[in-house]
Design an enzyme around this catalytic site. Structure first.
Site, PDB file in Angstrom:
ATOM      1  N   ASN A 163       0.869  -1.180   0.000  1.00 50.78           N
ATOM      2  CA  ASN A 163       0.000   0.000   0.000  1.00 50.78           C
ATOM      3  C   ASN A 163       0.906   1.231   0.000  1.00 50.78           C
ATOM      4  O   ASN A 163       1.505   1.562   1.015  1.00 50.78           O
ATOM      5  CB  ASN A 163      -0.893  -0.032   1.256  1.00 50.78           C
ATOM      6  N   LYS A 213       0.128   4.310  -0.312  1.00 53.05           N
ATOM      7  CA  LYS A 213      -0.473   5.527   0.268  1.00 53.05           C
ATOM      8  C   LYS A 213      -0.194   6.722  -0.658  1.00 53.05           C
ATOM      9  O   LYS A 213      -0.210   6.562  -1.881  1.00 53.05           O
ATOM     10  CB  LYS A 213       0.041   5.735   1.695  1.00 53.05           C
ATOM     11  N   HIS A 261      -9.591   1.263   4.722  1.00 53.52           N
ATOM     12  CA  HIS A 261      -8.307   1.435   5.419  1.00 53.52           C
ATOM     13  C   HIS A 261      -8.482   2.387   6.596  1.00 53.52           C
ATOM     14  O   HIS A 261      -9.246   3.352   6.522  1.00 53.52           O
ATOM     15  CB  HIS A 261      -7.254   1.970   4.445  1.00 53.52           C
ATOM     16  N   GLU A 285      -6.770   4.750   7.681  1.00 55.49           N
ATOM     17  CA  GLU A 285      -6.510   6.168   7.403  1.00 55.49           C
ATOM     18  C   GLU A 285      -7.719   6.814   6.720  1.00 55.49           C
ATOM     19  O   GLU A 285      -7.999   7.991   6.926  1.00 55.49           O
ATOM     20  CB  GLU A 285      -5.228   6.316   6.561  1.00 55.49           C
ATOM     21  N   GLU A 311      -5.357  -4.931  10.346  1.00 51.38           N
ATOM     22  CA  GLU A 311      -4.302  -3.944  10.590  1.00 51.38           C
ATOM     23  C   GLU A 311      -4.593  -3.209  11.894  1.00 51.38           C
ATOM     24  O   GLU A 311      -5.413  -2.265  11.910  1.00 51.38           O
ATOM     25  CB  GLU A 311      -4.257  -2.926   9.446  1.00 51.38           C
ATOM     26  N   GLY A 354       2.507   2.245  10.695  1.00 51.10           N
ATOM     27  CA  GLY A 354       3.473   3.331  10.561  1.00 51.10           C
ATOM     28  C   GLY A 354       4.171   3.707  11.861  1.00 51.10           C
ATOM     29  O   GLY A 354       4.825   4.738  11.949  1.00 51.10           O
ATOM     30  N   SER A 367       3.447  -2.174  10.179  1.00 44.78           N
ATOM     31  CA  SER A 367       4.902  -2.195  10.341  1.00 44.78           C
ATOM     32  C   SER A 367       5.544  -3.534   9.953  1.00 44.78           C
ATOM     33  O   SER A 367       6.503  -3.980  10.592  1.00 44.78           O
ATOM     34  CB  SER A 367       5.290  -1.797  11.770  1.00 44.78           C
TER      35      SER A 367
HETATM   36  P1  PGA Z   1       2.870   0.273   7.526  1.00 47.25           P
HETATM   37  O1  PGA Z   1       1.411   0.498   6.878  1.00 47.25           O
HETATM   38  O2  PGA Z   1       3.404  -1.012   6.982  1.00 47.25           O
HETATM   39  O3  PGA Z   1       3.661   1.482   7.110  1.00 47.25           O
HETATM   40  O4  PGA Z   1       2.655   0.207   9.002  1.00 47.25           O
HETATM   41  C1  PGA Z   1       0.523  -0.563   6.668  1.00 47.25           C
HETATM   42  C2  PGA Z   1      -0.779  -0.073   6.076  1.00 47.25           C
HETATM   43  O5  PGA Z   1      -1.256   0.999   6.475  1.00 47.25           O
HETATM   44  O6  PGA Z   1      -1.369  -0.730   5.206  1.00 47.25           O
END
Ligand code: PGA
Length: 265
Positions: free
Chosen positions: A12, A14, A96, A98, A172, A178, A218
């Site tokens: 992903n 983003k 997601h 976010e 997640e 992140g 992560s």
């Molecule tokens: P990350 O993000 O691996 O940077 O923690 C995962 C995601 O949001 O899909």
């Protein structure tokens, strides 16, 4: 460790990677291919076309990060299923955290997107996960069940007929996205068991057994292998570490190796 559903490694991106950076990414990606390892990338909308062209000779499927449930209409700033299909896109990310956190996505809009996109023939990766506060209050299972039942409410409606591998679920935990904090392999496996049991109870053993459940939060080359040890962990949705072709390539290699070991055991 048996992996009956194979492994899905998804990136992903983003809001990262211009068209030039996308071109550069795919020119550097060393893509280990294995028949039971599926690779998906979710570039930003403006880089989708470049990504499709630049990955033409690679075993990478392409997905969009956010797609409206209507096919056309007065929805300023949105894109639709027919628009991404035209670019050769086969997957869409839905729900997601976010989108939920910053852009007002709810279980209801997640359901609308999931049902519409599946019905339009896309493969949908539905993201669910608890916040830090919910985690600390011991509400993880409750939240996961609410989110999954919110997005796929009934056995006879919407997304249910597509529980044949076309719907993928990404667990997640928001506190792990992140942040550098990762759920332990045991925590991930436990959450995935909750999700699979909910699918089993409501849709039966076959639907539940065919639905890949990925872990995200992560994930990086150094922790992927142990996360994949969980029998219900069918892959990973990777943010930060998917942006570097070297790391993403390494994770594809780890997945391929895991499947080869699986076949030999
Ligand atoms: P990350 O993000 O691996 O940077 O923690 C995962 C995601 O949001 O899909």
């Amino acid at each position: 460790m048996q992996k009956p559903r194979g492994i899905v490694i998804a990136g992903n991106w983003k809001m990262n990677h211009t068209q030039e950076e996308t071109q550069n990414f795919f020119s550097k990606l060393q893509c280990t291919s294995h028949p039971q390892v599926k690779c998906i990338a979710f570039p930003p909308t403006t880089s989708l076309q470049t990504a499709v062209a630049a990955s033409r000779d690679l075993p990478v499927e392409m997905g969009a990060q956010n797609v409206h449930w209507e096919k056309t209409g007065a929805f300023t700033g949105e894109i639709s299923g027919p628009m991404i299909r035209e670019l050769g896109i086969s997957h869409a990310l839905v729900g997601h955290s976010e989108r939920r956190q910053y852009f007002g996505e709810t279980n209801e809009t997640t359901r609308l997107r999931t049902e519409s996109l599946l019905e339009q023939g896309f493969q949908v990766m539905l993201c669910i996960g608890e916040t830090q506060e919910q985690y600390e209050k011991g509400q993880t299972s409750k939240v996961l069940i609410e989110q999954i039942q919110g997005a796929i409410p009934k056995a006879d409606s919407g997304a249910a007929p597509y529980l044949d591998g076309r719907l993928l679920i990404a667990y997640e935990p928001v506190w792990a996205i992140g942040t550098g904090l990762t759920a332990t392999p045991q925590q991930a496996e436990q959450a995935h068991q909750v999700i699979r049991k909910n699918l089993w109870d409501r849709f039966g053993i076959e639907a539940s057994g065919k639905t890949p459940i990925l872990y995200g939060g992560s994930v990086k080359p150094s922790n992927l292998a142990e996360l994949l040890d969980g029998p219900n962990v069918d892959g990973a949705l990777i943010g930060g570490a998917s942006l570097k072709p070297h790391d993403f390539g390494e994770m594809l290699q780890i997945a391929a190796q895991k499947m080869s070991e699986d076949a030999a055991s």
